[in-house]
Design an enzyme around this catalytic site. Sequence first.
Site: not given
Ligand code: FAD
Ligand code: EPU
Length: 346
Positions: A169, A245, A341
């Site tokens: 991250r 997250s 994050e």
């Molecule tokens: P923004 O929110 O617009 O920006 C994020 C940061 O990046 C800001 O600091 C911004 O200034 C900078 N930035 C954006 N674009 C640029 C650019 N072109 N050049 C330089 N800096 C830039 N993330 C994960 O890693 N894994 C997941 O599984 C995941 N699941 C998600 C689920 C949900 C429901 C949501 C809402 C978010 C999730 N995220 C996850 C977080 C997010 O989707 C990612 O971090 C995504 O890459 C952010 O993209 P954005 O375009 O919305 O960035």
């Molecule tokens: N868990 C709990 N309680 C909760 C949530 C999770 O006990 O309320 C436990 C689950 O049971 C499991 C463990 O935590 O044993 C991990 O949970 P999960 O697999 O749902 O993944 P996570 O660690 O909660 C991470 C990433 C997600 C990504 C998923 C799948 C980070 C900070 N988050 O979540 O990324 O989608 O794994 O790979 O690394 C994001 O970055 O925004 C994001 C959604």
Amino acid sequence: MVGSLSLSPMEENKDLSKLNTFGISAKAAKFVKIESVEEAQDFFANPPKEEILILGGGSNILLKNDFEGVVVYNEIKGIKVESEDSEMVMIRANAGENWHEFVMHCIEKGYAGIENLSLIPGKVGASPMQNIGAYGVEVKEVIESVEAVSTIDGSLRVFSNNECEFDYRSSIFKTRLKGKYFITSVNFRLQKTPSFKTSYGAIQEQLAKMGIAESALTIKAVSDAVIAIRQSKLPDPKEIGNSGSFFKNPIVPTAKYEELKAKHENMPAYPSADGQMKLAAGWLIEQAGWKGFREGDYGVHQKQALVLVNYGNATGEEIYYLSERIIRSVEEKFGVLLEREVNIIS
Ligand code: FAD
Ligand code: EPU
């Protein structure tokens, strides 16, 4: 080139509530849209004096207050195959492309490597920023290079994968060079013969549920499985405001892990790349009693304690305050310091 382009006019007092997935009601003093690399170079050759915020899909930010500076909104579109052979393809996606649509495009063309990253919100340009990851894959595994424009003098620079300093991250764009580069495009190296990553338990369970045998596996099937898991666990920002997250999963020394494991037998943890242990922040937060917590319009998601939510009219300050309380409470209970994050914009 400089000064020769017609940027869309600078807007003032721009409402950002539909441009952040938390749905926080906040305004930007100034707002400008960038639609090409040349426009980015032109704009940053004479950078504004005010603070800037580069904005993509707004899915990883928390707007604590109105933003007093200039929001630079990335809308550079385009996807192009740069080169290919029988094994692989080098494909460039411009930063303003929607990430999930890009993943779907690659799956349709049979380009493998990002199917596990289906349904992550946001734009391509932010994908290197925090090295997006999910279900056993991080985007650093397929990034060849990142092109970006300096926000200080408008010069264009190509960062090799190594120069991006990717980590869990994190990357150089979120640390040492935060705010210093406007990412304009990302070059991906994808494979024509997939090597499936399905070791993440939930994927295998989901594939079995969908009746897909290992011999019949496709990148589309992996993507469908990931989408189904995500839809069952994570709140859809269109229904409940959130930024995914809110905290990172903390990485702790083995000794700390062992101390906690002795007290909490069922605590989930995974070996981290650096030989330490990665704990599950969601589990720690749930154990500290926060899962499903709600006060006014802000709270902690009922199915995923790692996700803070806005049920309607929560303010950025309220969500931030909640995150402070959670950090303090997890530290008191487990002696582990959670790190956010989400990017806090104040
Ligand atoms: P923004 O929110 O617009 O920006 C994020 C940061 O990046 C800001 O600091 C911004 O200034 C900078 N930035 C954006 N674009 C640029 C650019 N072109 N050049 C330089 N800096 C830039 N993330 C994960 O890693 N894994 C997941 O599984 C995941 N699941 C998600 C689920 C949900 C429901 C949501 C809402 C978010 C999730 N995220 C996850 C977080 C997010 O989707 C990612 O971090 C995504 O890459 C952010 O993209 P954005 O375009 O919305 O960035
Ligand atoms: N868990 C709990 N309680 C909760 C949530 C999770 O006990 O309320 C436990 C689950 O049971 C499991 C463990 O935590 O044993 C991990 O949970 P999960 O697999 O749902 O993944 P996570 O660690 O909660 C991470 C990433 C997600 C990504 C998923 C799948 C980070 C900070 N988050 O979540 O990324 O989608 O794994 O790979 O690394 C994001 O970055 O925004 C994001 C959604």
